[in-house]
Design a protein around this motif. Structure first.
Motif, mmCIF file in Angstrom:
data_model
loop_
_atom_site.group_PDB
_atom_site.id
_atom_site.type_symbol
_atom_site.label_atom_id
_atom_site.label_comp_id
_atom_site.label_asym_id
_atom_site.label_seq_id
_atom_site.Cartn_x
_atom_site.Cartn_y
_atom_site.Cartn_z
ATOM 1 N N PHE A 252 0.850 -1.198 0.000
ATOM 2 C CA PHE A 252 0.000 0.000 0.000
ATOM 3 C C PHE A 252 0.882 1.243 0.000
ATOM 4 N N GLU A 253 0.659 2.111 -0.981
ATOM 5 C CA GLU A 253 1.452 3.342 -1.098
ATOM 6 C C GLU A 253 0.508 4.545 -1.030
ATOM 7 N N ALA A 254 0.898 5.532 -0.216
ATOM 8 C CA ALA A 254 0.025 6.691 -0.004
ATOM 9 C C ALA A 254 -0.172 7.524 -1.283
ATOM 10 N N VAL B 169 8.100 14.603 -7.628
ATOM 11 C CA VAL B 169 8.001 14.085 -6.260
ATOM 12 C C VAL B 169 9.381 13.673 -5.771
ATOM 13 N N ARG B 170 9.835 14.260 -4.669
ATOM 14 C CA ARG B 170 11.095 13.896 -4.023
ATOM 15 C C ARG B 170 12.158 13.636 -5.085
ATOM 16 N N SER B 171 12.554 14.695 -5.772
ATOM 17 C CA SER B 171 13.277 14.496 -7.023
ATOM 18 C C SER B 171 14.799 14.421 -6.884
ATOM 19 N N VAL C 181 19.661 9.692 -5.831
ATOM 20 C CA VAL C 181 20.356 8.938 -4.791
ATOM 21 C C VAL C 181 21.485 8.152 -5.448
ATOM 22 N N VAL C 182 22.526 7.917 -4.662
ATOM 23 C CA VAL C 182 23.665 7.174 -5.193
ATOM 24 C C VAL C 182 23.666 5.775 -4.580
ATOM 25 N N LEU C 183 23.733 4.793 -5.445
ATOM 26 C CA LEU C 183 23.765 3.401 -4.994
ATOM 27 C C LEU C 183 25.186 2.879 -5.080
ATOM 28 N N CYS D 198 17.286 9.147 -9.910
ATOM 29 C CA CYS D 198 16.279 9.931 -9.196
ATOM 30 C C CYS D 198 15.504 8.992 -8.262
ATOM 31 N N ARG D 199 15.368 9.390 -6.989
ATOM 32 C CA ARG D 199 14.717 8.523 -6.000
ATOM 33 C C ARG D 199 13.308 8.114 -6.461
ATOM 34 N N GLY D 200 12.581 9.068 -7.061
ATOM 35 C CA GLY D 200 11.227 8.768 -7.529
ATOM 36 C C GLY D 200 11.226 7.772 -8.680
ATOM 37 N N THR E 169 -3.423 5.342 2.312
ATOM 38 C CA THR E 169 -2.582 5.769 3.431
ATOM 39 C C THR E 169 -2.888 4.931 4.664
ATOM 40 N N PHE E 170 -1.860 4.306 5.202
ATOM 41 C CA PHE E 170 -2.032 3.497 6.415
ATOM 42 C C PHE E 170 -2.422 4.412 7.573
ATOM 43 N N SER E 171 -3.436 4.001 8.350
ATOM 44 C CA SER E 171 -3.812 4.846 9.486
ATOM 45 C C SER E 171 -3.680 4.127 10.820
ATOM 46 N N GLY F 218 14.117 0.145 6.328
ATOM 47 C CA GLY F 218 14.421 1.421 5.672
ATOM 48 C C GLY F 218 14.389 2.582 6.653
ATOM 49 N N ASP F 219 14.033 3.759 6.144
ATOM 50 C CA ASP F 219 14.025 4.963 6.980
ATOM 51 C C ASP F 219 13.080 4.817 8.173
ATOM 52 N N ALA F 220 12.033 4.026 8.048
ATOM 53 C CA ALA F 220 11.111 3.829 9.170
ATOM 54 C C ALA F 220 11.861 3.226 10.356
ATOM 55 N N GLY G 267 21.277 5.984 3.124
ATOM 56 C CA GLY G 267 19.870 5.707 3.436
ATOM 57 C C GLY G 267 19.261 4.633 2.551
ATOM 58 N N VAL G 268 19.364 4.808 1.238
ATOM 59 C CA VAL G 268 18.785 3.825 0.321
ATOM 60 C C VAL G 268 19.570 2.516 0.379
ATOM 61 N N ASN G 269 20.887 2.657 0.445
ATOM 62 C CA ASN G 269 21.728 1.451 0.461
ATOM 63 C C ASN G 269 21.393 0.566 1.661
ATOM 64 N N ALA G 270 21.222 1.203 2.825
ATOM 65 C CA ALA G 270 20.876 0.446 4.033
ATOM 66 C C ALA G 270 19.471 -0.145 3.908
HETATM 67 C C1 LIG Z 1 18.512 15.160 -0.407
HETATM 68 C C2 LIG Z 1 18.686 13.712 -0.089
HETATM 69 C C3 LIG Z 1 19.677 12.988 -0.728
HETATM 70 C C4 LIG Z 1 19.841 11.629 -0.449
HETATM 71 N N1 LIG Z 1 20.834 10.957 -1.088
HETATM 72 C C5 LIG Z 1 21.023 9.649 -0.823
HETATM 73 C C6 LIG Z 1 22.064 8.927 -1.485
HETATM 74 O O1 LIG Z 1 22.816 9.458 -2.301
HETATM 75 N N2 LIG Z 1 22.223 7.611 -1.187
HETATM 76 C C7 LIG Z 1 21.424 6.978 -0.284
HETATM 77 O O2 LIG Z 1 21.622 5.778 -0.039
HETATM 78 N N3 LIG Z 1 20.418 7.634 0.349
HETATM 79 C C8 LIG Z 1 20.196 8.951 0.101
HETATM 80 N N4 LIG Z 1 19.194 9.624 0.735
HETATM 81 C C9 LIG Z 1 18.311 8.913 1.673
HETATM 82 C C10 LIG Z 1 17.214 8.154 0.940
HETATM 83 O O3 LIG Z 1 16.462 8.980 0.092
HETATM 84 C C11 LIG Z 1 16.279 7.464 1.933
HETATM 85 O O4 LIG Z 1 17.039 6.829 2.918
HETATM 86 C C12 LIG Z 1 15.421 6.415 1.214
HETATM 87 O O5 LIG Z 1 14.537 7.038 0.309
HETATM 88 C C13 LIG Z 1 14.662 5.562 2.216
HETATM 89 O O6 LIG Z 1 13.840 4.650 1.534
HETATM 90 P P1 LIG Z 1 12.521 4.088 2.228
HETATM 91 O O7 LIG Z 1 11.860 3.234 1.215
HETATM 92 O O8 LIG Z 1 12.859 3.510 3.540
HETATM 93 O O9 LIG Z 1 11.642 5.378 2.567
HETATM 94 P P2 LIG Z 1 11.021 6.470 1.596
HETATM 95 O O10 LIG Z 1 11.867 6.654 0.401
HETATM 96 O O11 LIG Z 1 10.739 7.649 2.446
HETATM 97 O O12 LIG Z 1 9.648 5.814 1.119
HETATM 98 C C14 LIG Z 1 8.557 5.667 2.004
HETATM 99 C C15 LIG Z 1 7.291 5.508 1.184
HETATM 100 O O13 LIG Z 1 6.208 5.285 2.080
HETATM 101 C C16 LIG Z 1 5.096 6.071 1.684
HETATM 102 N N5 LIG Z 1 4.298 6.337 2.893
HETATM 103 C C17 LIG Z 1 4.598 7.167 3.921
HETATM 104 N N6 LIG Z 1 3.641 7.131 4.855
HETATM 105 C C18 LIG Z 1 2.712 6.252 4.409
HETATM 106 C C19 LIG Z 1 1.482 5.774 4.942
HETATM 107 N N7 LIG Z 1 1.006 6.200 6.129
HETATM 108 N N8 LIG Z 1 0.762 4.883 4.208
HETATM 109 C C20 LIG Z 1 1.227 4.427 3.004
HETATM 110 N N9 LIG Z 1 2.391 4.846 2.463
HETATM 111 C C21 LIG Z 1 3.128 5.740 3.156
HETATM 112 C C22 LIG Z 1 5.721 7.325 1.086
HETATM 113 O O14 LIG Z 1 4.831 7.970 0.195
HETATM 114 C C23 LIG Z 1 6.942 6.749 0.380
HETATM 115 O O15 LIG Z 1 6.673 6.383 -0.947
HETATM 116 C C24 LIG Z 1 19.002 10.985 0.485
HETATM 117 C C25 LIG Z 1 17.994 11.704 1.135
HETATM 118 C C26 LIG Z 1 17.846 13.058 0.861
HETATM 119 C C27 LIG Z 1 16.764 13.811 1.577
#
Ligand SMILES: Cc1cc2nc3c(=O)[nH]c(=O)nc-3n(C[C@H](O)[C@H](O)[C@H](O)COP(=O)(O)OP(=O)(O)OC[C@H]3O[C@@H](n4cnc5c(N)ncnc54)[C@H](O)[C@@H]3O)c2cc1C
Length: 464
Positions: free
Chosen positions: A42-44, A55-57, A60-62, A111-113, A136-138, A311-313, A324-327
């Motif tokens: 499920f994606e918001a 969107v979040r343009s 990211v570097v892998l 591009c992250r998107g 959106t998860f609630s 991930g970031d969560a 961030g993305v790599n981890a």
């Molecule tokens: C400027 C910048 C540069 C960066 N450069 C790098 C880089 O070079 N290399 C690198 O490794 N990392 C980089 N990062 C970090 C990287 O972007 C994040 O660590 C990565 O996107 C995390 O991935 P994720 O899937 O955990 O979370 P996210 O990318 O944040 O994805 C979470 C998804 O969950 C969705 N979502 C949120 N809440 C809800 C909800 N309630 N219900 C349903 N869906 C929901 C969001 O819409 C989103 O699509 C950078 C970050 C920034 C800000």
């Protein structure tokens, strides 16, 4: 109220993934590969606004860590992303005069998107994966194992799960539910003292630019901050301008008008747009852009019952390490390894004990989740470029490696932080290495001071 529960008796276990970013999308692919799960992601955001420059343009570097996790998950990124994927030819530092280095050589910029979209496209073609956009998860009922989502039009969707995965980014709602409902689940966050804004820089308009610049990761330091800028396949740098979040050199203090923006770039970063700074239009856009700050997230654990975070969560971090993305991608790979070893020898489709697997995942990954956040703060995070003490430690480790390392290569190894882009060392091992190097540096520093004092004291005594 709609329900996405249509599971016939005796069929696969249900994995519900919240969030279609890189972590959630890759996890869907891993789980879909003969691992006995039916996956609902499920994606918001709506499908048509995921990806592309709106969107979040940022790019990211892998590094190998992320790329290998993709490959192991069956993703050929070149095939999925096509020409939007750039293979970097190293870095380029703009400081007085340009200096190239091999760091970033062969890493990938995307591009992250676009990246998330490519993974989601692939996932949505897999028969046992359903991707639900605009949901959106609630909340979650942990006893009944039902997750609730809301659509933009107010409709509510309920989804039963055997395993719920929070991949919903730094402001994770799944994590919040755990925090609010599980007594010993706690979260600590630390805000990066540096803030950032993004801006696009046309590479070929930069002074002295040549075609090779289009494939370099650009870094520019100044007295007050820095710009880090991976290239995009259309010849633009997706630049992140970093300044302290408060004080005389913050964005707000330095830039109140478009002329301030132009003066700022012209004075501190002339390599970007020349001494005149960017055009009025670009300056206006930059001025209006929101200033952002990143946070590191430390959870007391990564899993509870049938729910876990990736991930970031699970471990958002300061941006300095570019991990961030790599981890996030490595989380998926590690989870698949844990799951595979739990199901080894079992018939395909036999139900797994989800809480037990998640406990094993927590045991395996928790140290790394904490370590990568600490490393992001320890290394370059928070400082304009790198803290002097940390830079001294790195330099000392390099010197020891190049000298005494010839005699004892296992003791005087290269700086552990250099291993961060590969996947030979875990984040936990790297952090332990960094701490060991700090101890050696301090010990040598103290020994040097003691020797110097002894020499001076001896001279004084001789004179007396
Ligand atoms: C400027 C910048 C540069 C960066 N450069 C790098 C880089 O070079 N290399 C690198 O490794 N990392 C980089 N990062 C970090 C990287 O972007 C994040 O660590 C990565 O996107 C995390 O991935 P994720 O899937 O955990 O979370 P996210 O990318 O944040 O994805 C979470 C998804 O969950 C969705 N979502 C949120 N809440 C809800 C909800 N309630 N219900 C349903 N869906 C929901 C969001 O819409 C989103 O699509 C950078 C970050 C920034 C800000």
């Amino acid at each position: 109220m709609a329900s996405s529960s249509n599971q016939p008796a005796g069929s696969k276990q249900r994995a519900v993934i919240v969030g279609g970013g890189p972590a959630g999308a890759l996890m869907a692919l891993y789980l879909s590969q003969d691992r006995g799960f039916k996956v609902d992601l499920f994606e918001a955001f709506d499908e048509n606004i995921i990806g592309g420059p709106t969107v979040r343009s940022w790019n990211v570097v892998l590094f190998d860590r992320g790329s290998d996790a993709l490959k192991a998950g069956g993703v050929d990124l070149q095939k999925e992303a096509g020409e939007r994927l750039l293979t970097l030819a190293g870095s380029l530092r703009h400081h007085k005069k340009e200096k190239t280095s091999k760091f970033f050589l062969d890493s990938l910029s995307i591009c992250r998107g676009d990246f998330a979209k490519a993974l989601l496209n692939k996932a949505s073609k897999v028969p046992n994966v359903n991707v639900h956009f605009g949901c959106t998860f609630s909340k979650v009922d942990m006893e009944q194992r039902v997750a609730t989502f809301e659509r933009g039009n107010g409709d509510v969707v309920e989804s039963e799960y055997d395993m719920l995965i929070g991949a919903d980014g730094v402001n994770s709602r799944v994590r919040k539910e755990l925090e609010e409902n599980v007594p010993d689940f706690t979260v600590r966050q630390r805000e990066d003292p540096m803030a950032f804004k993004t801006i696009l820089i046309p590479i070929m308009n930069m002074e002295g630019a040549d075609e090779g610049w289009k494939k370099r990761f650009h870094v520019t330091n100044s007295d007050i901050g820095c710009i880090i800028a991976p290239p995009r396949s259309d010849g633009m740098l997706t630049a992140t301008v970093v300044l302290p979040s408060e004080g005389k050199t913050s964005f707000d203090a330095l830039m109140k008008t478009t002329q301030d923006v132009r003066d700022f770039f012209g004075h501190y970063y002339p390599s970007a747009f020349g001494h005149e700074g960017p055009s009025e239009e670009v300056a206006k856009e930059f001025l209006e852009r929101r200033t952002q700050q990143l946070r590191s997230t430390y959870c007391s654990r990564l899993a509870h019952g049938s729910i876990f975070l990736i991930g970031d969560a699970a471990h958002s971090m300061w941006a300095s390490l570019g991990q961030g993305v790599n981890a996030a991608l490595e989380d998926c790979q590690v989870f698949a390894q844990v799951l595979d070893s739990a199901t080894e020898g079992k018939a395909v489709g036999q139900a797994v004990d989800v809480p037990k697997v998640l406990e094993a995942y927590n045991e395996r990954r928790f140290e790394d989740a904490v370590a990568v956040c600490e490393l992001s703060e320890e290394g370059m995070g928070g400082a304009r470029s790198m803290r002097p003490a940390f830079a001294a430690q790195l330099l000392m480790t390099v010197l020891l490696n190049k000298t005494l390392g010839l005699l004892a290569p296992k003791v005087f190894t290269p700086p552990s932080l250099m291993a961060i882009s590969g996947n030979k060392m875990s984040y936990g091992e790297i952090l332990r290495g960094v701490k060991r190097e700090a101890t050696v540096t301090k010990a040598l520093f103290v020994a040097g001071v003691v020797c110097a004092v002894a020499v001076v004291a001896r001279k004084v005594v001789m004179r007396v």
